[in-house]
Design a protein around this motif. Structure first.
Motif, short mmCIF file in Angstrom:
data_model
loop_
_atom_site.label_atom_id
_atom_site.label_comp_id
_atom_site.label_asym_id
_atom_site.label_seq_id
_atom_site.Cartn_x
_atom_site.Cartn_y
_atom_site.Cartn_z
N LYS A 1 0.83 -1.20 0.00
CA LYS A 1 0.00 0.00 0.00
C LYS A 1 0.87 1.26 0.00
CE LYS A 1 -3.71 2.20 2.67
NZ LYS A 1 -3.04 3.50 2.81
N GLU A 2 1.97 1.24 0.79
CA GLU A 2 2.83 2.41 0.86
C GLU A 2 3.50 2.68 -0.49
OE1 GLU A 2 2.84 -0.09 2.97
OE2 GLU A 2 1.94 0.86 4.73
N LEU B 1 1.58 6.83 -6.89
CA LEU B 1 0.49 7.71 -7.34
C LEU B 1 0.82 9.17 -7.05
CD1 LEU B 1 -2.57 5.56 -6.21
CD2 LEU B 1 -1.78 5.96 -8.56
N GLU B 2 1.51 9.43 -5.94
CA GLU B 2 1.91 10.81 -5.63
C GLU B 2 2.88 11.33 -6.68
OE1 GLU B 2 4.35 13.35 -2.22
OE2 GLU B 2 3.96 11.21 -1.94
N MET C 1 -6.99 0.68 -5.35
CA MET C 1 -6.35 1.93 -4.95
C MET C 1 -6.00 2.78 -6.16
SD MET C 1 -3.73 0.83 -1.89
CE MET C 1 -2.94 2.43 -2.00
N ILE C 2 -5.48 2.12 -7.21
CA ILE C 2 -5.08 2.86 -8.41
C ILE C 2 -6.31 3.31 -9.19
CG2 ILE C 2 -3.81 2.72 -10.58
CD1 ILE C 2 -1.98 0.66 -9.24
N PHE D 1 -6.21 8.66 -12.10
CA PHE D 1 -6.63 7.55 -12.96
C PHE D 1 -8.00 7.85 -13.58
CE2 PHE D 1 -8.51 3.41 -13.80
CZ PHE D 1 -7.47 2.72 -14.40
N ILE D 2 -8.92 8.38 -12.77
CA ILE D 2 -10.29 8.66 -13.26
C ILE D 2 -10.25 9.74 -14.34
CG2 ILE D 2 -12.53 9.58 -12.56
CD1 ILE D 2 -12.05 8.27 -9.81
N LYS D 3 -9.36 10.74 -14.16
CA LYS D 3 -9.30 11.81 -15.16
C LYS D 3 -8.62 11.36 -16.45
CE LYS D 3 -9.30 15.72 -11.93
NZ LYS D 3 -8.55 16.89 -11.42
N LEU D 4 -7.66 10.45 -16.34
CA LEU D 4 -6.91 10.05 -17.53
C LEU D 4 -7.65 9.02 -18.38
CD1 LEU D 4 -3.27 9.77 -16.11
CD2 LEU D 4 -4.11 11.45 -17.74
N LEU D 5 -8.39 8.11 -17.76
CA LEU D 5 -9.09 7.05 -18.50
C LEU D 5 -10.57 7.39 -18.61
CD1 LEU D 5 -6.42 5.48 -17.65
CD2 LEU D 5 -7.83 3.43 -17.86
#
Length: 1001
Positions: A412-413, A419-420, A458-459, A465-469
């Motif tokens: 998770k870390e 993602l950051e 998580m991804i 992710f939502i904005k790109l795909l």
């Protein structure tokens, strides 16, 4: 007379090599051949040695009728010879790099003075008084060339020169070499006196900001036609070879930077000027390119200068050093500030200013540090690798294999940080569609590569992710994940169509044997063996793995068990338990041994005692690896069991020798000396050689801290070890077949592994189990003394308590001294793993390196020994550590490493200063240490006075001033109280030893 004119007179007064007699016709023919050679289209330049020949012939002195030597006449022949020399230099475009490599200082001085003369430089004026902007271009350029050469020659003379090995002595050659050397020294003296003027001339040239011209073959020919009728062409702004203002500035900045850098050794502020000039040179090269018609600059040397200036001026100019990402990264790596390092990489993912090769080199360096044992860097390596990977994605490069390896076990870390980085590396409002597609493809492939659906969520739920795909793409990705899930589960859920086929008995047996090899669960091992024996009764399953090893003393008993299942089970449990014990998996080892003990208790008292012995050894190992590390004493129950094992007299019990070794070592490590010396039964001492050796060691150690060191027990221990180290194989035996240690003074230990000649291997299972410092020190000092007894020993090794051992051996030839030397080396290496800060052991290690001619390593350990007992030399090193013998060996190490200034300083550390050695060392000119920068560490006024005299004799003004500055410090005044003088000496000792430690650690 000006300094330049003085140079010309000094140069022309030298006695050159006598050239062959040349007729006027031959001379004119030579001139014609030269002109023909210069006009060839061949790229090869004429040999620079032509300049030497022409100038030597032109400067050849003449002899009058009274046989008196006269200066060379100023006739047409000599003028043409000088002109020919100038033509060769003009053909080389006056490249000082080429001319300096091939011409000596006197010849090049003569050539440039002729250039000044032919360029109409007024002979009676100083260059610093001339306004370069008002002079013709060729005249100004000639002055610049001369002063540049003067500065370069001064800098070059400061570098150490490798002495050329002289050939067979020839009187005329030696005279010529001596004359040339004296002439060079005279010219250098004049140039150094003029150095300030030359610097001012070059600084003034930087303000010209106009193109200049240097003489070519054509302009020299025009001058030669009729010197008195020079028309405007030769002095106009278009005559000769054009040198642009930026080219001039670039070369002048480089030469000024070099002289400033040299002067900075005595004036730190000058380094700022050097730094300014070198960085200006780099800017001009970057602007105009490194190729030039007129000059070449060694860019590697320039980079070294820049780096050195950056280091030397970093304290006063931190702001400029932190201006670039490169310097910031360098500072972070040096200081270990890895959090800021990651921030720099994150910020550069937006600016993309760092080259990919530089990013990869930083990551490689971090990986190397992590592999050297710094586990804290694993997370930093991952974060930097993620930054590099996202940068590669955005620039369309393939993902590096390192990222795939670090992401084999995602968490998770790790996903959060990834993602950051992705979010901060792309600005969705301003990013192009191509960048967005690259980032979207990366995140989508990342999801497809993950097996943990929680990490995938998580991804997929992240804002980026939502904005790109788009919605359709996300639905397609979810469908792909669903289709993939059955394929993932194939490894755990067999395909029905294949596994429905009935398996043969051999397949089932193979699968069970495989499980038998892997399992460490005693109950599971028993179940597998029951199944296997139910399938076949012909196999011996204790032979399934060749890794299952049981000592021969146990194997014979176990393999004698009649029941096949019981035999296999006991053998395998024992083998697996011993293996787990060897790899320090003590938990599983205890489970296996307990199961085996429960099993054999039912039918074999002999094997029951064997298992109790092995469990005792396991408990010793467990305590030593656990609570014993922190110094916690073992429980009294364990100590009682160890004593019980040693006193055990059960007949016909197979015993492993290692258990006796570890039991005796255990008692010695936990200081059970009272038991070993007073309470151990006498029959046990006579029959168990390890108990006898332990008793002697305990008795010797017990008496060491007392006011008087007893020699009786030490002598007994000495004789036993000497007999052990004897190469003789003859042993007297008693009636019971055992070797007698007491009656015949013959070592019982010899029967254990007598076929082994290497003593370090012979005692590995005993001496290398010892951890008590006093015991280790005792056995170390014994072997050191035994090593020193040999007749051919050159360098003794020092050790603590070495005086308690005898000084001679009756039969030296019987001792295997080669094996003794190996034992000493391995024992001290092992001891330093127990305590790396024991200064006596460090001195032994240093003496070993000294005796084997490894002087750099010896110095390392001598300095480490002093550092650990003086808080890194902030306190005084105890005199019993840095004895006169140790100091003398440090002196010899420095001398053989050609660090002669260090030798002179160390000579002060002796109780009586060794002036003879110090003076001899200071006379050496080929020193590999920092030389005059060490003068501040000298407190002996006599040595400083000798240094002042020596530098004055050699004409080394700068170094003489440093010595005078050191001797002029008030705290070294002989009239001071003794306490002040001692304090001054102690302060210099501290600084010098700390400097040495930084050099050798």
């Amino acid at each position: 007379m000006s300094a330049e004119a003085a140079d010309r007179e000094a140069a022309t007064s030298s006695r050159p090599c006598t050239p062959p007699q040349t007729s006027w016709f031959e001379f004119l023919l030579e001139e014609a051949l030269l002109e023909q050679h210069l006009q060839k289209p061949s790229p090869d330049p004429p040999p620079v040695q032509l300049i030497v020949q022409f100038l030597e012939q032109a400067s050849k002195p003449s002899v009058n009728e009274q046989n008196q030597v006269q200066p060379p006449p100023d006739n047409k022949r000599n003028r043409i010879l000088k002109l020919l020399a100038l033509k060769v230099a003009a053909h080389l475009k006056w490249d000082l790099d080429v001319l300096e490599k091939s011409l000596s200082v006197p010849v090049l001085n003569m050539l440039l003075n002729e250039l000044l003369c032919i360029s109409k430089v007024p002979p009676g004026t100083k260059h610093v008084d001339v306004d370069l902007s008002s002079l013709p271009p060729t005249t100004a350029m000639a002055i610049l060339l001369y002063n540049r050469w003067a500065i370069r020659t001064i800098v070059q003379s400061s570098f150490p020169v490798k002495q050329v090995k002289p050939g067979p002595p020839q009187l005329n050659v030696m005279n010529q070499m001596q004359q040339e050397k004296e002439l060079t020294e005279n010219i250098l003296k004049v140039l150094k006196e003029q150095a300030a003027d030359s610097i001012l001339v070059l600084e003034g040239a930087l303000k010209l900001n106009k193109d200049l011209y240097v003489h070519t073959i054509r302009t020299l020919d025009l001058l030669a036609v009729e010197p008195g009728m020079v028309n405007g062409e030769t002095e106009s702004s278009t005559a000769g070879l054009k040198i642009s203002a930026e080219e001039i500035q670039c070369q002048v900045c480089y030469d000024l930077g070099a002289i400033y850098f040299q002067q900075g050794s005595t004036n730190a502020a000058v380094h700022e000027n050097a730094k300014e000039k070198f960085f200006r040179t780099k800017e001009l090269i970057a602007k105009n390119g490194s190729s030039s018609l007129h000059f070449t600059i060694d860019e590697e040397r320039l980079a070294g200068y820049c780096q050195a200036c950056g280091v030397l001026t970093s304290s006063s100019d931190d702001a400029s050093q932190q201006a670039t990402p490169y310097s910031q990264i360098h500072s972070c790596m040096k200081s270990g500030n890895y959090q800021d390092l990651v921030k720099i990489f994150l910020e550069d993912n937006v600016t993309l200013s760092l080259p990919v090769q530089f990013r990869q080199s930083v990551l490689r360096e971090l990986f190397q540090k992590a592999q050297q044992g710094n586990d804290a860097l694993d997370e930093v390596c991952f974060k930097v690798c993620v930054c590099n990977t996202v940068c590669d994605v955005l620039q369309g490069r393939t993902i590096d294999i390192q990222f795939c390896q670090l992401f084999l076990k995602p968490s998770k870390e790790k996903i959060d940080f990834l993602l950051e980085v992705c979010s901060r590396s792309i600005n969705l409002e301003n990013a192009s569609e191509a960048l967005k597609r690259k980032m979207a493809a990366f995140l989508k492939n990342l999801c497809l590569g993950l097996e943990d659906l929680q990490l995938v969520f998580m991804i997929s739920s992240h804002e980026l992710f939502i904005k790109l795909l788009k919605d359709d793409e996300r639905k397609l990705l979810i469908d792909q994940m669903r289709k993939r899930s059955p394929r993932i589960n194939l490894c755990t859920k067999p395909v029905t169509s294949f596994y429905d086929i009935p398996a043969s008995a051999s397949v089932n047996i193979g699968q069970l044997e495989h499980q038998l090899i892997l399992s460490v669960d005693p109950w599971r091992i028993r179940q597998i063996l029951i199944e296997l024996h139910g399938m076949t009764s012909e196999r011996q399953f204790w032979t399934v793995s060749n890794k299952w090893e049981v000592p021969n003393v146990y194997g014979n008993v176990i393999l004698g068990i009649k029941d096949n299942l019981t035999r296999d089970l006991v053998y395998i449990l024992m083998a697996k338990g011993l293996h787990c014990c060897a790899i320090k998996d003590f938990v599983h080892a205890k489970q296996l041994f307990a199961a085996c003990l429960e099993l054999v208790t039912e039918f074999s008292p002999k094997l029951r005692q064997v298992m109790l012995n092995e469990m005792l050894l396991l408990d010793i190992y467990t305590h030593e690896a656990g609570a014993g590390v922190s110094g916690e004493r073992p429980p009294s129950d364990l100590i009682s069991r160890v004593r019980g094992y040693l006193e055990m007299r059960v007949p016909d019990i197979p015993l492993r020798q290692v258990i006796a070794e570890e039991c005796v070592a255990f008692l010695l490590n936990w200081r059970e000396n009272e038991y070993l010396t007073m309470q151990v039964p006498l029959p046990l001492v006579q029959t168990n050689p390890y108990v006898k050796l332990g008793q002697l060691l305990a008795a010797t150690c017990k008496e060491l801290p007392g006011p008087k060191e007893s020699r009786r027990t030490a002598k007994d221990l000495w004789e036993v070890v000497v007999q052990i180290c004897s190469v003789s194989n003859q042993h007297k035996r008693g009636n019971d077949g055992r070797v007698s240690l007491i009656k015949h003074r013959e070592s019982t230990l010899g029967i254990m592994y007598r076929f082994h000649r290497n003593i370090s291997f012979l005692f590995f299972f005993f001496f290398f189990s010892l951890q008590e410092p006093l015991v280790l020190t005792t056995i170390l000092s014994l072997f050191v003394k035994l090593h020193n007894v040999r007749e051919d020993i050159v360098n003794d090794i020092a050790a603590e308590h070495i005086s308690i051992w005898p000084s001679s051996i009756p039969n030296l030839q019987s001792v295997d001294f080669e094996a003794v030397a190996v034992t000493v080396k391995e024992l001290v290496s092992y001891a330093l793993t127990i305590n790396a800060n024991n200064h006596f052991w460090l001195i032994i290690q240093a003496d070993i390196y000294f005796a084997t001619n490894q002087y750099s390593a010896a110095l390392h350990y001598y300095l480490q020994a002093g550092a650990v007992c003086s808080d890194f030399f902030n306190k005084m090193v105890p005199p019993d550590v840095y004895t006169d013998q140790v100091i003398k060996r440090m002196i010899k190490c420095c001398s053989l490493l050609n660090c002669h200034t260090q030798v002179a300083i160390l000579c002060q550390f002796l109780r009586e200063v060794d002036y003879k050695t110090a003076f001899k060392a200071l006379q050496e000119q080929n020193s590999h240490d920092a030389m005059d920068s060490y003068y501040e560490y000298i407190w002996d006024v006599t040595i400083l006075e000798y240094l002042t005299y020596l530098h004055h004799k050699r004409g080394e003004t700068d170094k003489r001033q440093i010595a005078i500055k050191a001797i002029g410090q008030t705290e070294l005044n002989a009239s001071n109280p003794e306490e002040v003088l001692q304090l001054a000496a102690q302060r210099r000792k501290k600084k010098f030893l700390q400097a040495m430690a930084k050099l050798y650690f």
